[in-house]
Design a protein around this motif. Structure first.
Motif, PDB file in Angstrom:
ATOM      1  N   SER A 157       0.837  -1.061   0.095  1.00  0.00           N
ATOM      2  CA  SER A 157       0.254   0.070   0.079  1.00  0.00           C
ATOM      3  C   SER A 157       0.779   1.314   0.091  1.00  0.00           C
ATOM      4  O   SER A 157       0.571   2.206  -0.614  1.00  0.00           O
ATOM      5  CB  SER A 157      -0.935  -0.090   1.184  1.00  0.00           C
ATOM      6  OG  SER A 157      -1.829  -0.965   1.274  1.00  0.00           O
ATOM      7  N   ARG A 158       1.994   1.509   0.636  1.00  0.00           N
ATOM      8  CA  ARG A 158       2.882   2.439   0.824  1.00  0.00           C
ATOM      9  C   ARG A 158       3.481   2.754  -0.409  1.00  0.00           C
ATOM     10  O   ARG A 158       3.648   3.692  -1.092  1.00  0.00           O
ATOM     11  CB  ARG A 158       3.872   2.117   1.986  1.00  0.00           C
ATOM     12  CG  ARG A 158       3.290   2.204   3.187  1.00  0.00           C
ATOM     13  CD  ARG A 158       4.216   1.915   4.375  1.00  0.00           C
ATOM     14  NE  ARG A 158       3.584   1.691   5.559  1.00  0.00           N
ATOM     15  CZ  ARG A 158       4.297   1.513   6.610  1.00  0.00           C
ATOM     16  NH1 ARG A 158       5.509   1.535   6.695  1.00  0.00           N
ATOM     17  NH2 ARG A 158       3.572   1.419   7.760  1.00  0.00           N
ATOM     18  N   GLN A 159       3.975   1.539  -1.172  1.00  0.00           N
ATOM     19  CA  GLN A 159       4.416   1.539  -2.686  1.00  0.00           C
ATOM     20  C   GLN A 159       3.404   1.983  -3.339  1.00  0.00           C
ATOM     21  O   GLN A 159       3.970   2.993  -4.476  1.00  0.00           O
ATOM     22  CB  GLN A 159       4.978   0.369  -3.137  1.00  0.00           C
ATOM     23  CG  GLN A 159       5.496   0.188  -4.242  1.00  0.00           C
ATOM     24  CD  GLN A 159       5.939  -1.240  -4.771  1.00  0.00           C
ATOM     25  OE1 GLN A 159       5.545  -2.154  -4.306  1.00  0.00           O
ATOM     26  NE2 GLN A 159       6.620  -1.136  -5.951  1.00  0.00           N
ATOM     27  N   LEU A 160       2.233   1.540  -3.336  1.00  0.00           N
ATOM     28  CA  LEU A 160       1.117   2.118  -4.398  1.00  0.00           C
ATOM     29  C   LEU A 160       0.906   3.669  -4.091  1.00  0.00           C
ATOM     30  O   LEU A 160       0.805   4.153  -5.125  1.00  0.00           O
ATOM     31  CB  LEU A 160      -0.103   1.271  -4.003  1.00  0.00           C
ATOM     32  CG  LEU A 160      -1.222   1.582  -4.921  1.00  0.00           C
ATOM     33  CD1 LEU A 160      -1.167   1.374  -6.652  1.00  0.00           C
ATOM     34  CD2 LEU A 160      -2.406   0.810  -4.333  1.00  0.00           C
ATOM     35  N   ILE A 161       0.890   4.031  -2.868  1.00  0.00           N
ATOM     36  CA  ILE A 161       0.903   5.675  -2.792  1.00  0.00           C
ATOM     37  C   ILE A 161       1.853   6.393  -3.441  1.00  0.00           C
ATOM     38  O   ILE A 161       1.457   7.319  -4.082  1.00  0.00           O
ATOM     39  CB  ILE A 161       0.760   5.929  -1.263  1.00  0.00           C
ATOM     40  CG1 ILE A 161      -0.409   5.381  -0.648  1.00  0.00           C
ATOM     41  CG2 ILE A 161       0.846   7.504  -1.001  1.00  0.00           C
ATOM     42  CD1 ILE A 161      -0.497   5.572   0.869  1.00  0.00           C
ATOM     43  N   THR A 162       3.168   5.740  -3.228  1.00  0.00           N
ATOM     44  CA  THR A 162       4.096   6.512  -4.224  1.00  0.00           C
ATOM     45  C   THR A 162       4.035   6.430  -5.662  1.00  0.00           C
ATOM     46  O   THR A 162       4.050   7.597  -6.148  1.00  0.00           O
ATOM     47  CB  THR A 162       5.594   5.795  -3.600  1.00  0.00           C
ATOM     48  OG1 THR A 162       5.814   6.080  -2.406  1.00  0.00           O
ATOM     49  CG2 THR A 162       6.871   6.488  -4.559  1.00  0.00           C
ATOM     50  N   MET A 163       3.515   5.409  -6.252  1.00  0.00           N
ATOM     51  CA  MET A 163       3.403   5.278  -7.579  1.00  0.00           C
ATOM     52  C   MET A 163       2.217   6.176  -8.039  1.00  0.00           C
ATOM     53  O   MET A 163       2.309   6.839  -9.159  1.00  0.00           O
ATOM     54  CB  MET A 163       3.260   3.867  -7.844  1.00  0.00           C
ATOM     55  CG  MET A 163       4.296   2.905  -7.654  1.00  0.00           C
ATOM     56  SD  MET A 163       4.063   1.213  -7.764  1.00  0.00           S
ATOM     57  CE  MET A 163       3.763   0.958  -9.752  1.00  0.00           C
ATOM     58  N   LEU A 164       1.044   6.258  -7.347  1.00  0.00           N
ATOM     59  CA  LEU A 164       0.086   6.969  -7.805  1.00  0.00           C
ATOM     60  C   LEU A 164       0.225   8.482  -7.619  1.00  0.00           C
ATOM     61  O   LEU A 164      -0.327   9.361  -8.451  1.00  0.00           O
ATOM     62  CB  LEU A 164      -1.176   6.509  -6.880  1.00  0.00           C
ATOM     63  CG  LEU A 164      -1.780   5.109  -7.025  1.00  0.00           C
ATOM     64  CD1 LEU A 164      -2.980   5.059  -6.206  1.00  0.00           C
ATOM     65  CD2 LEU A 164      -2.162   4.866  -8.564  1.00  0.00           C
ATOM     66  N   LEU A 165       0.962   9.052  -6.488  1.00  0.00           N
ATOM     67  CA  LEU A 165       1.224  10.264  -6.309  1.00  0.00           C
ATOM     68  C   LEU A 165       2.028  10.751  -7.463  1.00  0.00           C
ATOM     69  O   LEU A 165       2.077  11.950  -8.228  1.00  0.00           O
ATOM     70  CB  LEU A 165       1.989  10.639  -5.074  1.00  0.00           C
ATOM     71  CG  LEU A 165       1.163  10.404  -3.770  1.00  0.00           C
ATOM     72  CD1 LEU A 165       1.908  10.721  -2.450  1.00  0.00           C
ATOM     73  CD2 LEU A 165      -0.096  11.576  -3.858  1.00  0.00           C
ATOM     74  N   LYS A 166       3.166   9.849  -7.896  1.00  0.00           N
ATOM     75  CA  LYS A 166       4.001  10.215  -8.922  1.00  0.00           C
ATOM     76  C   LYS A 166       3.220  10.217 -10.400  1.00  0.00           C
ATOM     77  O   LYS A 166       3.366  11.181 -10.924  1.00  0.00           O
ATOM     78  CB  LYS A 166       5.202   9.318  -9.279  1.00  0.00           C
ATOM     79  CG  LYS A 166       6.151   9.571 -10.431  1.00  0.00           C
ATOM     80  CD  LYS A 166       7.260   8.533 -10.228  1.00  0.00           C
ATOM     81  CE  LYS A 166       8.438   9.207 -11.427  1.00  0.00           C
ATOM     82  NZ  LYS A 166       9.370   8.455 -11.265  1.00  0.00           N
ATOM     83  N   ALA A 167       2.333   9.550 -10.737  1.00  0.00           N
ATOM     84  CA  ALA A 167       1.441   9.401 -11.805  1.00  0.00           C
ATOM     85  C   ALA A 167       0.543  10.714 -11.686  1.00  0.00           C
ATOM     86  O   ALA A 167       0.543  11.292 -12.786  1.00  0.00           O
ATOM     87  CB  ALA A 167       0.791   8.368 -11.862  1.00  0.00           C
ATOM     88  N   GLY A 168       0.036  11.161 -10.507  1.00  0.00           N
ATOM     89  CA  GLY A 168      -0.816  12.348 -10.358  1.00  0.00           C
ATOM     90  C   GLY A 168      -0.148  13.563 -10.446  1.00  0.00           C
ATOM     91  O   GLY A 168      -0.712  14.667 -11.028  1.00  0.00           O
ATOM     92  N   ILE A 169       1.120  13.681  -9.943  1.00  0.00           N
ATOM     93  CA  ILE A 169       2.117  14.692 -10.216  1.00  0.00           C
ATOM     94  C   ILE A 169       2.431  15.068 -11.762  1.00  0.00           C
ATOM     95  O   ILE A 169       2.286  16.328 -12.282  1.00  0.00           O
ATOM     96  CB  ILE A 169       3.300  14.632  -9.329  1.00  0.00           C
ATOM     97  CG1 ILE A 169       2.797  14.723  -7.966  1.00  0.00           C
ATOM     98  CG2 ILE A 169       4.244  15.903  -9.920  1.00  0.00           C
ATOM     99  CD1 ILE A 169       4.119  14.272  -7.032  1.00  0.00           C
TER     100      ILE A 169
END
Length: 329
Positions: A157-169
């Protein structure tokens, strides 16, 4: 959700109370340890042991901390020691449940824990039905488990947050090299609540759209949680790198700060040499390098947008801890 009830089993009134709540104890480590009653060292010891293993404590004194009871115990030679471990239990509790207005007021005056809920006891009063008491207690359990959710998340889940934030940015899934991990509904709930509390939900939602990641929508704004007494919805008033870094140096760092710092560093007008000279003159260069290290971990910013080598030292670990514990009770 696994609930373990701890109490002195010789107390029949408490036993009836727990019978109404429904015993959900099992052999697995509990998510919540619900402690009933006071002044039993064995019960407190078991609760604190479970807490050290990650369980969250809910405490119902059943009137055991009323002023007249504490006054009676002042006659005991062991009062100080007894109050010490009893107080520790109250302080470690996510929430204390009073069974009436007078008890709630007494608990507030003690000042040992600011999180007090009032749920009447259907065993001793007919002003509440057993069903209502059980439901209100379940609502408290849910509120406890919906608090500081980063602490409960899996590594995926923590890894997923990082990936989604990068995609969102970035707004482009090509910046994300890996496939996002698959997590269950419970983990998604934790992710979305955390994103809401850190005020990065919009960025994360954009990331899920960019990555075409599907999950059940949750309106996190209506979910009740326990938050630190000094909590304020994170916001960033500066929009350039120097302003954001200065703001992070003055205040509590949040995930929102790192998201905005990532965005600012990606702007084409960023002058790397000017930034380095400015932070060096302001004695913030080492702090900036530490921020960059954490930034690479939480938003996976790429090397090309980093103006100076990140620094990973004890100060960096302190920043990690501050970010991780931002929502800790």
């Amino acid at each position: 959700m696994n609930i373990q009830h701890l109490y002195n089993q010789e107390n029949q009134l408490i036993a009836k109370h727990i019978e109404i709540l429904g015993q959900m104890d099992s052999d697995a480590l509990p998510d919540i340890v619900h402690v009933h009653g006071c002044w039993d060292y064995k019960v407190v010891k078991r609760a604190l042991q479970a807490h050290s293993q990650g369980a969250r404590i809910v405490f119902t004194p059943h009137g055991g901390l009323e002023p007249w009871i504490i006054a009676e115990r002042r006659l005991s030679e062991k009062l100080y020691k007894t109050l010490l471990w009893q107080r520790r239990l109250v302080e470690y509790s996510y929430v204390v449940i009073a069974q009436g207005k007078m008890e709630a007021e007494a608990l507030k005056k003690l000042g040992w824990n600011p999180r007090i809920e009032t749920i009447r006891n259907a065993v001793i009063t007919n002003t509440i039905t057993p069903e209502a008491m059980a439901q209100q207690t379940k609502d408290v359990y849910n509120k406890v488990m919906d608090s500081n959710t980063i602490e409960l998340m899996s590594d995926d889940s923590r890894q997923l947050i990082t990936m989604l934030l990068k995609a969102g940015i970035t707004g482009d899934k090509r910046w994300v090299a890996q496939q996002p991990p698959v997590v269950d509904e419970t983990e998604w709930r934790r992710i979305l609540i955390y994103a809401d509390h850190e005020n990065v939900r919009t960025t994360l939602d954009k990331g899920t759209h960019v990555m075409n990641v599907r999950h059940d929508y949750i309106e996190t704004g209506s979910i009740k949680s326990y938050l630190p007494t000094d909590y304020k919805k994170p916001k960033v008033s500066a929009y350039d790198v120097a302003g954001i870094v200065n703001e992070m140096h003055r205040s509590k760092i949040t995930m929102r700060h790192f998201v905005e710092l990532d965005r600012a560093l990606r702007k084409p007008e960023v002058d790397d040499e000017w930034l380095i000279d400015t932070f060096d003159e302001g004695h913030l260069l080492k702090f900036f390098r530490r921020l960059l290290q954490v930034l690479t971990e939480v938003t996976a910013i790429d090397e090309g947008f980093i103006p100076i080598a990140p620094l990973d030292d004890k100060g960096t670990q302190k920043l990690r801890n501050n970010l991780y514990n931002h929502l800790k009770i």
